[in-house]
Write a protein that holds these residues in place. Structure first.
Motif, PDB file in Angstrom:
ATOM      1  N   THR A 155       0.638  -1.135   0.037  1.00  0.00           N
ATOM      2  CA  THR A 155       0.070   0.051  -0.033  1.00  0.00           C
ATOM      3  C   THR A 155       0.861   1.160   0.078  1.00  0.00           C
ATOM      4  OG1 THR A 155      -1.700  -1.104   1.034  1.00  0.00           O
ATOM      5  CG2 THR A 155      -1.800   1.239   1.203  1.00  0.00           C
ATOM      6  N   LYS A 192      -5.205  -0.518  -3.293  1.00  0.00           N
ATOM      7  CA  LYS A 192      -5.287  -1.848  -2.802  1.00  0.00           C
ATOM      8  C   LYS A 192      -4.943  -1.571  -1.235  1.00  0.00           C
ATOM      9  CE  LYS A 192      -2.911  -6.283  -2.100  1.00  0.00           C
ATOM     10  NZ  LYS A 192      -1.892  -7.118  -2.707  1.00  0.00           N
ATOM     11  N   ILE A 193      -6.080  -2.208  -0.291  1.00  0.00           N
ATOM     12  CA  ILE A 193      -6.220  -1.946   1.197  1.00  0.00           C
ATOM     13  C   ILE A 193      -5.460  -3.192   1.762  1.00  0.00           C
ATOM     14  CG2 ILE A 193      -7.385  -1.110   3.179  1.00  0.00           C
ATOM     15  CD1 ILE A 193      -7.143   1.143   1.189  1.00  0.00           C
ATOM     16  N   GLU A 194      -4.488  -3.143   2.498  1.00  0.00           N
ATOM     17  CA  GLU A 194      -4.096  -4.067   3.213  1.00  0.00           C
ATOM     18  C   GLU A 194      -4.878  -4.412   4.630  1.00  0.00           C
ATOM     19  OE1 GLU A 194      -0.152  -4.991   6.132  1.00  0.00           O
ATOM     20  OE2 GLU A 194      -0.108  -3.237   4.539  1.00  0.00           O
TER      21      GLU A 194
END
Length: 395
Positions: free
Chosen positions: A94, A307-309
């Motif tokens: 991210t 993209k979210i971890e």
């Protein structure tokens, strides 16, 4: 500049402060391989987008300096370097600083001119170019942070809608964006430091930043360390704090960092940032993002592309720390991990959220402050013209 150092480096040696042990204990991990750096980043012993990129870059520099590359040709040397960088990228995808640093380092080694050199000399030149580029990332980050602090402090004072009778401002920050998250001084916390140094800060509030408590463990520690007037609140207290406009320390601005700012200004930062932006908008409080240009991702058009971890469930259901004695003293030699929720409950634990550009008043970079245009979008072409022309200009 703060005396705190999250990263200690000399050529061939890298030490990284274990931030999981703060604020009660200072312990540095000796990082000699990419695997050790990966684990350090993944476990959040080091965190903060700039620091992550620096640790990854320097860890591989240490490997190379100490002879880890056994490739037999220049091409294989470059391939080895790139494979190690690809591996390190997966430690925290991210944080755009990491991706940008890796891209820069790959370009650097590919452009090394080795014509006229024998095999070993050519390989040594490639490795030297990588090490010098990694060291330059480390050096430039400090300069960047000082510049962000200067630009941001000036903008906040000039644009704050509420100030004390002495012209000072109170601010709130979220997560940790100081010396512990960078090479020194910090980004969002760097602006607060610069406000304090200029005599323009009346008070700084910091959130605890659940579930990992970077605010209470790290930011509060940095503020106390530097004698900056400060108060810790829980994340859920921000709205109540913003509503107390008649009190002495009413809030003029929320200042946060960024793990990624995309082309339209949407910003990914520690989870809880979005909620603060909504509350700030309602209460007429300025919302400021501090981000070096290395954190700006022009290839991604909006926040939907980030993209979210997601982090492990135990971060919400358990907590650990030094044991507090009956007299209130902290014993760093004793730690305990305790359950704070039913261990059977389902958990959703995103590490970041995305704040829409429409809720952000300014993005402060080392090259100046960017405000929204008449169309409500951010135009970063003025602070990064070459990258804008290469990426955004061809989109």
């Amino acid at each position: 500049m703060s005396g705190l150092q999250a990263i200690r480096y000399t050529r061939g040696s890298l030490e990284v402060l274990d931030q999981l042990r703060l604020p009660h204990e200072h312990h540095y991990d000796n990082i000699t391989t990419s695997e050790e750096a990966f684990d350090c980043i993944k476990s959040m012993r080091v965190r903060g987008a700039p620091a992550i990129a620096i640790v990854a870059a320097l860890a591989h520099a240490v490997e190379l300096h100490n002879g880890a590359c056994k490739a037999s040709t220049t091409e294989k040397t470059i391939a080895y370097i790139e494979s190690r960088l690809d591996y390190l990228f997966e430690s925290r995808p991210t944080a755009v600083d990491l991706g940008n640093a890796i891209s820069h380092l790959k370009t650097t080694v590919r452009r090394v001119v080795v014509s006229g050199l024998d095999g070993q000399a050519a390989q040594e030149k490639v490795i030297e170019a990588y090490i010098e580029a990694a060291e330059e990332i480390f050096r430039k980050d400090t300069e960047t942070n000082l510049s962000i602090g200067e630009h941001g402090a000036k903008w906040v004072v000039e644009n704050a809608t509420v100030q004390s009778a002495e012209g000072k401002v109170a601010v709130l920050t979220h997560c940790n964006t100081g010396s512990l998250a960078t090479s020194g001084h910090g980004t969002a916390l760097g602006i607060i430091r610069s406000l304090h140094s200029a005599g323009s800060l009346s008070h700084a509030f910091c959130t605890e930043t659940r579930p990992y408590n970077q605010g209470s463990r790290l930011t509060a520690f940095e503020l106390v360390y530097e004698n900056i007037p400060s108060t810790l609140i829980t994340d859920s207290m921000a709205g109540a704090l913003f509503a107390t406009r008649k009190q002495k320390d009413h809030i003029a601005a929320v200042i946060v960092g960024a793990d990624r700012v995309v082309r339209n200004g949407d910003t990914a930062n520690k989870v809880g940032t979005y909620a603060l932006a909504v509350l700030a908008k309602y209460h007429g409080i300025k919302f400021v993002v501090a981000a070096p240009t290395t954190s700006i991702d022009l290839k991604t058009e909006t926040g939907f592309g980030i993209k979210i971890e997601e982090r492990k469930r135990e971060e919400l259901t358990q907590i650990s720390g030094a044991v507090v004695g009956a007299n209130g003293s902290v014993d760093v030699s004793k730690t305990a991990r305790v359950a704070i929720a039913d261990q059977r409950v389902g958990v959703w634990n995103p590490a970041f959220d995305v704040t829409p550009a429409e809720l952000i008043d300014a993005v402060v970079t080392e090259r100046g402050v960017v405000e929204k245009g008449p169309d409500g979008r951010f135009d970063f072409s003025g602070v990064m013209p070459e990258r804008w022309a290469q990426v955004a200009g061809t989109a």
